[in-house]
Scaffold this motif. Structure first.
Motif, mmCIF file in Angstrom:
data_model
loop_
_atom_site.group_PDB
_atom_site.id
_atom_site.type_symbol
_atom_site.label_atom_id
_atom_site.label_comp_id
_atom_site.label_asym_id
_atom_site.label_seq_id
_atom_site.Cartn_x
_atom_site.Cartn_y
_atom_site.Cartn_z
ATOM 1 N N ASP A 28 -8.932 -3.958 -0.005
ATOM 2 C CA ASP A 28 -8.058 -3.015 0.701
ATOM 3 C C ASP A 28 -8.606 -1.591 0.533
ATOM 4 N N GLN B 241 -7.192 1.034 0.611
ATOM 5 C CA GLN B 241 -6.296 1.881 -0.183
ATOM 6 C C GLN B 241 -6.686 1.881 -1.662
ATOM 7 N N ASP C 205 -7.282 -9.265 -3.230
ATOM 8 C CA ASP C 205 -6.166 -8.479 -2.701
ATOM 9 C C ASP C 205 -6.563 -8.010 -1.296
ATOM 10 N N LYS D 151 1.671 -7.306 -2.662
ATOM 11 C CA LYS D 151 0.379 -8.018 -2.710
ATOM 12 C C LYS D 151 -0.443 -7.533 -3.914
ATOM 13 N N THR D 152 -0.607 -6.203 -4.002
ATOM 14 C CA THR D 152 -1.453 -5.661 -5.070
ATOM 15 C C THR D 152 -0.835 -5.929 -6.445
HETATM 16 MG MG LIG Z 1 -1.747 -3.444 -1.660
#
Ligand SMILES: [Mg+2]
Ligand SMILES: Nc1ncnc2c1ncn2[C@@H]1O[C@H](COP(=O)(O)OP(=O)(O)OP(=O)(O)O)[C@@H](O)[C@H]1O
Length: 313
Positions: A98, A100, A183, A74-75
């Protein structure tokens, strides 16, 4: 007199895959005449098509990149598409939703030193999106996130219409960008639902790995729920097969299964397949999107073609 072009020539001019051109013809978007088994397109029809279908640049198209399965790219997809659309002359904002903080990490930023992030925009009304957006040297702007965003999951629960907070907070940016890419985290929680509620389209990366399709039906159910409840206009831009490794038995098998699944569900599967390459894994260490680091690589070119197709979505 109007010149006639083959689908191959049109594909070449638009930097699209030939199958995409044929799909546009079958969907009635591009006028063509059938000659035997082949299509011929008038140059004037092509000019109309480009004029008509390229989205207006006055308001941003919002694309969420989502799949609750972790590690499906995804990223990587969001960052590379943002850079590719930027290289096509589009004004692009990448929103990292996200905790993260993978987008900032991919661009070589230290997420712990960020003063303000998307968390503040979602939770503190006084912080406008503009205050967290930063310019990058890669042809797009970034609204970064870090672990603070994990707290938003809890805090949003106390907010009215919690699914549409992002949509409301994006409003002031719509005129400033052609594309806003979001994202999302590997979950179907409130952050992903906010992304799907704000978006016009969702792009679904699926890794060609063992159990790739697991959970895909659940994602489609979530999209359907969002379409019913908060965002009737949401459409699926397509499924993008990623991490394809032709040397394994697994990837071609998964791809075949994915293709049948998409056909049954009437969902577009992008013709471009993002191949497995260690260069993708190395790119975050350099702090540059792969399409700028190794533009000649298959994977980089595939992302460029997907970006090109997004112009006609
Ligand atoms: Mg990601
Ligand atoms: N085509 C590819 N070939 C090889 N490695 C890849 C490819 N695409 C992505 N990767 C690598 O796979 C890992 C996961 O990619 P990425 O972080 O983009 O996935 P993600 O879906 O965003 O993960 P998460 O669900 O944790 O957010 C990263 O190490 C990335 O560099």
């Amino acid at each position: 007199m109007d010149k006639f072009l083959t689908t191959d020539q049109v594909a070449d001019r638009l930097h699209l895959h030939q199958n995409t051109v044929i799909r546009y013809i079958r969907e009635g978007k591009l006028a063509a005449a059938k000659v035997g088994n082949a299509y011929r397109i008038k140059e004037s029809s092509l000019a109309n098509f480009v004029g008509e279908v390229e989205p207006p640049t006055t308001t941003a198209r919002i694309v969420a990149v989502a799949n609750q399965k972790g590690g499906v790219a995804k990223t990587t997809t969001t960052v590379n598409l943002a850079a590719a659309l930027g290289a096509l002359g589009k004004k692009v904002l990448l929103i990292d939703l996200d905790p993260q903080g993978g987008c900032a990490v991919c661009l070589g930023l230290d997420t712990s030193s960020l003063q303000r992030t998307v968390y503040d925009v979602l939770v503190h009304r006084a912080v406008d999106l503009g205050k967290v957006v930063m310019k990058t040297t890669f042809g797009f702007d970034l609204a970064p996130s870090n672990i603070d965003l994990a707290g938003a999951e809890v805090e949003l629960k106390q907010t009215l219409a919690q699914e549409s907070v992002l949509k409301r907070r994006l409003q002031p940016a719509l005129d400033a960008y052609d594309y806003i890419l979001i994202d999302t985290p590997p979950s179907l929680g409130i952050l992903t639902v906010n992304a799907l509620t704000a978006a016009h389209h969702v792009l679904i990366p699926v890794a060609c790995e063992y159990m790739a399709l697991r959970g895909l039906k659940m994602l489609l159910d979530t999209i359907e729920n969002v379409q019913t409840v908060t965002n009737p206009g949401l459409t699926i831009l397509g499924v993008l097969a990623t991490k394809y490794d032709a040397r394994t038995l697994n990837s071609p098998e998964v791809y075949e299964y994915l293709s049948q699944f998409c056909q049954r569900q009437n969902i577009r599967l992008f013709n471009q397949v993002i191949k497995q390459s260690v260069r993708f894994m190395e790119a975050p260490n350099t702090g540059k999107p792969l399409i700028q680091l190794h533009p000649e690589l298959d994977g980089a070119q595939a992302y460029q073609q997907v970006a090109q197709e997004m112009l006609y979505a």
